[in-house]
Design a protein around this motif. Structure first.
Motif, PDB file in Angstrom:
ATOM      1  N   ALA A   3      10.229  -4.601  -4.642  1.00 20.93           N
ATOM      2  CA  ALA A   3       8.785  -4.477  -4.469  1.00 20.93           C
ATOM      3  C   ALA A   3       8.225  -3.396  -5.395  1.00 20.93           C
ATOM      4  CB  ALA A   3       8.452  -4.158  -3.013  1.00 20.93           C
ATOM      5  N   LEU A   4       8.941  -2.274  -5.503  1.00 22.71           N
ATOM      6  CA  LEU A   4       8.469  -1.207  -6.394  1.00 22.71           C
ATOM      7  C   LEU A   4       8.418  -1.679  -7.852  1.00 22.71           C
ATOM      8  CD1 LEU A   4      10.291   1.984  -5.044  1.00 22.71           C
ATOM      9  CD2 LEU A   4       7.866   1.447  -4.897  1.00 22.71           C
ATOM     10  N   LYS A   5       9.377  -2.535  -8.205  1.00 20.21           N
ATOM     11  CA  LYS A   5       9.433  -3.039  -9.581  1.00 20.21           C
ATOM     12  C   LYS A   5       8.543  -4.268  -9.779  1.00 20.21           C
ATOM     13  CE  LYS A   5      14.160  -1.444 -10.345  1.00 20.21           C
ATOM     14  NZ  LYS A   5      15.548  -1.833 -10.617  1.00 20.21           N
ATOM     15  N   HIS A   6       7.891  -4.734  -8.677  1.00 19.26           N
ATOM     16  CA  HIS A   6       7.039  -5.930  -8.700  1.00 19.26           C
ATOM     17  C   HIS A   6       7.859  -7.179  -9.070  1.00 19.26           C
ATOM     18  CE1 HIS A   6       2.792  -4.002  -8.923  1.00 19.26           C
ATOM     19  NE2 HIS A   6       3.629  -3.163  -8.332  1.00 19.26           N
ATOM     20  N   GLU A   7       9.101  -7.253  -8.580  1.00 16.91           N
ATOM     21  CA  GLU A   7       9.961  -8.388  -8.892  1.00 16.91           C
ATOM     22  C   GLU A   7       9.822  -9.503  -7.856  1.00 16.91           C
ATOM     23  OE1 GLU A   7      13.475  -5.900 -11.173  1.00 16.91           O
ATOM     24  OE2 GLU A   7      13.867  -6.695  -9.188  1.00 16.91           O
ATOM     25  N   PHE A   9       7.725  -9.159  -4.618  1.00 16.70           N
ATOM     26  CA  PHE A   9       6.324  -9.063  -4.225  1.00 16.70           C
ATOM     27  C   PHE A   9       5.833  -7.701  -4.668  1.00 16.70           C
ATOM     28  CE2 PHE A   9       8.801  -7.653  -0.597  1.00 16.70           C
ATOM     29  CZ  PHE A   9       8.153  -6.507  -0.179  1.00 16.70           C
ATOM     30  N   GLU A  10       4.529  -7.590  -4.764  1.00 20.07           N
ATOM     31  CA  GLU A  10       3.980  -6.364  -5.339  1.00 20.07           C
ATOM     32  C   GLU A  10       3.606  -5.365  -4.255  1.00 20.07           C
ATOM     33  OE1 GLU A  10       0.779  -7.494  -7.881  1.00 20.07           O
ATOM     34  OE2 GLU A  10       2.083  -8.656  -9.186  1.00 20.07           O
ATOM     35  N   MET A  11       4.094  -4.173  -4.431  1.00 20.08           N
ATOM     36  CA  MET A  11       3.770  -3.081  -3.538  1.00 20.08           C
ATOM     37  C   MET A  11       2.664  -2.260  -4.201  1.00 20.08           C
ATOM     38  SD  MET A  11       6.564  -0.530  -1.940  1.00 20.08           S
ATOM     39  CE  MET A  11       6.130   0.694  -0.773  1.00 20.08           C
ATOM     40  N   LEU A  12       1.854  -1.644  -3.399  1.00 20.07           N
ATOM     41  CA  LEU A  12       0.791  -0.804  -3.952  1.00 20.07           C
ATOM     42  C   LEU A  12       1.392   0.263  -4.845  1.00 20.07           C
ATOM     43  CD1 LEU A  12      -1.426  -0.410  -0.798  1.00 20.07           C
ATOM     44  CD2 LEU A  12      -1.839  -1.883  -2.739  1.00 20.07           C
ATOM     45  N   PRO A  13       0.771   0.725  -5.836  1.00 27.02           N
ATOM     46  CA  PRO A  13      -0.550   0.370  -6.345  1.00 27.02           C
ATOM     47  C   PRO A  13      -0.537  -0.965  -7.090  1.00 27.02           C
ATOM     48  CG  PRO A  13       0.435   2.001  -7.767  1.00 27.02           C
ATOM     49  CD  PRO A  13       1.379   1.797  -6.605  1.00 27.02           C
ATOM     50  N   ASP A  14      -1.711  -1.387  -7.521  1.00 21.28           N
ATOM     51  CA  ASP A  14      -1.834  -2.681  -8.185  1.00 21.28           C
ATOM     52  C   ASP A  14      -1.025  -2.749  -9.474  1.00 21.28           C
ATOM     53  OD1 ASP A  14      -3.474  -3.656  -6.225  1.00 21.28           O
ATOM     54  OD2 ASP A  14      -5.323  -3.059  -7.240  1.00 21.28           O
ATOM     55  N   GLU A  15      -0.983  -1.628 -10.194  1.00 14.52           N
ATOM     56  CA  GLU A  15      -0.194  -1.608 -11.421  1.00 14.52           C
ATOM     57  C   GLU A  15       1.248  -1.226 -11.088  1.00 14.52           C
ATOM     58  OE1 GLU A  15      -2.675   1.215 -11.399  1.00 14.52           O
ATOM     59  OE2 GLU A  15      -4.136  -0.383 -11.435  1.00 14.52           O
ATOM     60  N   ARG A  16       2.136  -1.643 -11.934  1.00  7.11           N
ATOM     61  CA  ARG A  16       3.539  -1.290 -11.772  1.00  7.11           C
ATOM     62  C   ARG A  16       3.695   0.215 -11.981  1.00  7.11           C
ATOM     63  NH1 ARG A  16       8.646  -2.181 -15.079  1.00  7.11           N
ATOM     64  NH2 ARG A  16      10.186  -2.464 -13.431  1.00  7.11           N
ATOM     65  N   LEU A  17       4.558   0.826 -11.198  1.00  4.19           N
ATOM     66  CA  LEU A  17       4.814   2.256 -11.312  1.00  4.19           C
ATOM     67  C   LEU A  17       5.502   2.569 -12.631  1.00  4.19           C
ATOM     68  CD1 LEU A  17       6.141   2.919  -7.698  1.00  4.19           C
ATOM     69  CD2 LEU A  17       3.929   3.608  -8.622  1.00  4.19           C
ATOM     70  N   PRO A  18       5.309   3.764 -13.159  1.00  4.22           N
ATOM     71  CA  PRO A  18       6.019   4.150 -14.385  1.00  4.22           C
ATOM     72  C   PRO A  18       7.529   4.128 -14.158  1.00  4.22           C
ATOM     73  CG  PRO A  18       4.266   5.728 -13.865  1.00  4.22           C
ATOM     74  CD  PRO A  18       4.378   4.795 -12.700  1.00  4.22           C
TER      75      PRO A  18
END
Length: 146
Positions: A3-7, A9-18
């Motif tokens: 989720a953190l990597k948006h693989e 499902f996407e976790m907040l925030p909307d943009e991928r984390l650095p």
């Protein structure tokens, strides 16, 4: 982690984390996902946290705020003629208060004496001030403060 990597499902925030933040989470999970708040902080950490909180509080003090242009409130009363007086009068009205009445000569002399010397006026100063004030209040004040 997916989720953190948006693989998945996407976790907040909307943009991928650095990537650096994702790497920090990965390392944290690999180290056992410990709760850093489950132990009492060291004296150094506690002092640092206390100082940061105090500094944040102090940064909100009115005296540390940046200057900004403000307009002087309009006041119709002629006794409130200076810019500072207008701000004070406006705030009094906003708070539902009214100005105190003028001090009588004895009270005025006593206040001035304590402010200027830290001592009450002598009996001679009181008599002299009363006589001068009866003739010219402005002149009596100038003599007292001069």
């Amino acid at each position: 982690m997916e989720a953190l990597k948006h693989e998945s499902f996407e976790m907040l925030p909307d943009e991928r984390l650095p990537e650096t933040v994702i790497a920090d989470f990965t390392r944290w999970i690999q180290d056992g996902a410990f709760n850093p708040r489950d132990q009492q902080p060291s004296p150094t950490d506690a002092a640092e946290a206390a100082w940061k909180a105090k500094l944040a509080e102090r940064s909100r003090w009115w005296s540390l705020q940046p200057l900004k242009e403000v307009s002087v409130p309009k006041v119709i009363d002629p006794h409130w003629s200076s810019d500072i007086d207008c701000f004070i009068f406006n705030r009094l009205k906003r708070e539902g208060l009214s100005p105190a009445s003028r001090a009588d000569p004895n009270t005025l002399l006593r206040r001035l004496s304590f402010v200027l010397t830290g001592l009450p006026p002598s009996p001679e100063e009181t008599i002299s001030f009363q006589q001068a004030y009866a003739n010219s209040p402005e002149a009596a004040l100038e003599l007292t403060m001069g």
